[in-house]
Design an enzyme around this catalytic site. Structure first.
Site, PDB file in Angstrom:
ATOM      1  N   LYS A  44     -11.190  55.385 -63.880  1.00 29.52           N
ATOM      2  CA  LYS A  44     -10.914  55.839 -65.254  1.00 29.52           C
ATOM      3  C   LYS A  44      -9.741  56.818 -65.236  1.00 29.52           C
ATOM      4  O   LYS A  44      -9.344  57.286 -64.175  1.00 29.52           O
ATOM      5  CB  LYS A  44     -12.163  56.497 -65.828  1.00 29.52           C
ATOM      6  N   ARG A 142     -26.265  64.936 -71.050  1.00 30.79           N
ATOM      7  CA  ARG A 142     -25.033  64.549 -71.731  1.00 30.79           C
ATOM      8  C   ARG A 142     -25.271  63.282 -72.534  1.00 30.79           C
ATOM      9  O   ARG A 142     -25.344  63.336 -73.747  1.00 30.79           O
ATOM     10  CB  ARG A 142     -23.941  64.362 -70.669  1.00 30.79           C
ATOM     11  N   TYR A 270      11.483  83.253 -69.084  1.00 28.75           N
ATOM     12  CA  TYR A 270      10.838  83.700 -70.331  1.00 28.75           C
ATOM     13  C   TYR A 270      10.036  84.981 -70.119  1.00 28.75           C
ATOM     14  O   TYR A 270       9.310  85.118 -69.119  1.00 28.75           O
ATOM     15  CB  TYR A 270       9.853  82.640 -70.820  1.00 28.75           C
ATOM     16  N   MET A 318       8.696  74.353 -69.652  1.00 31.45           N
ATOM     17  CA  MET A 318       8.266  72.968 -69.871  1.00 31.45           C
ATOM     18  C   MET A 318       8.845  72.029 -68.811  1.00 31.45           C
ATOM     19  O   MET A 318       8.159  71.135 -68.317  1.00 31.45           O
ATOM     20  CB  MET A 318       8.669  72.513 -71.276  1.00 31.45           C
TER      21      MET A 318
END
Ligand SMILES: Cc1ncc(COP(=O)(O)O)c(C=O)c1O
Length: 381
Positions: A44, A142, A270, A318
């Site tokens: 998955k 769950r 930053y 980023m």
């Protein structure tokens, strides 16, 4: 066989995934469970971020009996890519996706009877029945039927045309912990008690990687290993991949974009959170939080280049990350940098990166951004 490492045009930051290491880790699972237990690797979330289709092909060649995915859409590239082994749909399907489940020939896990009724309604009477896996909640809290409901659930399912009960499964909540032994035992007992009247008719599955490796009694008829195939011990920090005889699978590589020499007292990046204390050589790396190199790595992470280690400095942005390479004079624009994996004698594992990120190795893998090319080193059986 190893092919030379290279990067794709336009993106000098990439993941290298060693399919032979995945096959090795699968063989560890096979040797652990023996020849008769079904092995259904969990692929998955794009095989935990590493590329589901090439990994599924490798595991098919290595002897997997089927696969597990979480969601319907994860099966589409697998079927389109020629994977024809059974695919178990672990997280079920929402109303409206029944036709896709049927068209993709998936084996859904069901935890509510309506889902089974919707499938039954659409299944053509001439087609072979759809194998379904009933999930019971033995203690994960769950999803799943209450184990006491199992007789009614099975009776209902047996009335539905076009559906065939294939197995009963449950999921372990604490098999990776030392203190989890009792919980695991209780979960196994609840499963075995609930299925006792039907034991001849169904197959049972309980174990993830931690159950498979650490709790032999949970192996039952078929197992669902995920993380161990990707080279991390499910027991980390109690145990490492070396102790579980696994092989690391992934390297994360980049190249230095440019180098700057800056005087002492220069604020970098930053927020000016980092200020150089001495004259420094700072290497700029073309990787950032958009790639999964998260901001929480600030002040913690290190990189490897020319076989040596250098600290990441300043905030991660980023697309860019700064590293202080003052101590490694050979570094220049274009030098290869290892964010994860080995460089000479040095090694950064997904466990170490998970510690820097205050998370678990699973999340390090799942955070790899979609724009990172995944290069798969071939597996030749
Ligand atoms: C139902 C189920 N089975 C098996 C697995 C595989 O777990 P692991 O990666 O710990 O082996 C998962 C993954 O979370 C899961 O959700």
């Amino acid at each position: 066989m190893r092919i030379p490492t290279h990067h794709s045009p336009g993106r000098p930051t990439w993941l290298e995934i060693d399919l032979s290491a995945i096959a090795h880790n699968f063989h560890v699972a096979r040797q652990t469970v023996g020849p008769t237990c079904g092995l259904y690797p969990v692929i998955k979330a794009n095989a935990y971020g590493l590329g589901a289709l090439p990994i599924a092909k490798t595991l098919t060649a290595a002897g997997a009996q089927g696969f597990c995915v979480a969601m319907v859409e994860e099966a589409i590239p697998l079927r389109a890519g020629g994977i024809d082994l059974p695919i178990v749909l672990l997280s079920g399907f929402i109303p409206g996706l029944e036709r896709q489940v049927i068209a993709l020939d998936l084996e859904p896990v069901v935890f509510d009877l309506d889902a089974a009724r919707r499938l039954s309604h659409l299944r053509a009477s001439t087609a072979p029945p759809i194998p379904v896996h009933v999930k019971i909640d033995t203690g994960m809290g769950r999803v799943g039927f209450d184990p006491n409901q199992l007789p009614e659930v099975i009776a209902e399912l047996q009335k539905l045309p076009g559906i065939r009960l294939h197995s009963i499964l449950s999921h372990l909540a604490r098999a990776d912990e030392t203190e989890g032994v009792q919980t695991t035992r209780e979960q196994l007992n609840r499963l075995e008690q609930a299925v006792a009247p039907f034991r001849q008719e169904v197959r049972l599955s309980l174990a993830n990687s931690a159950g498979l490796l650490g709790s032999p009694a949970t192996r039952l008829d078929w197992v669902r290993p995920g993380i161990m195939l990707y080279g991390a011990s499910p027991f980390y920090p109690l145990r490492t991949w070396q102790e579980d005889h696994l092989r690391p699978v992934v390297r994360w590589l980049t190249h230095v974009l440019s180098i700057r020499q800056v005087p002492a007292g220069t604020p970098l990046g930053y927020g000016h959170e980092f200020v150089t204390r001495r004259e420094s050589r700072i290497a700029l790396l073309p990787v950032g939080y958009a790639d999964g190199y998260g901001r929480m790595l600030k002040g913690r992470a290190r990189i490897l280049t020319h076989g040596r280690s250098a600290p990441v400095v300043g905030r991660i942005s980023m697309d860019l990350t700064l590293t202080d390479v003052t101590g490694i004079p050979e570094v220049k624009a274009g030098s290869r940098v290892t964010l994860l994996g080995a460089d000479g004698e040095e090694f950064i594992g997904i466990e170490e990166m998970a510690d820097w990120m205050d998370t678990i190795p699973y999340e390090v893998l799942c955070r790899f951004g979609p724009r990172l090319p995944r290069h798969h080193l071939p597996y030749i059986p």
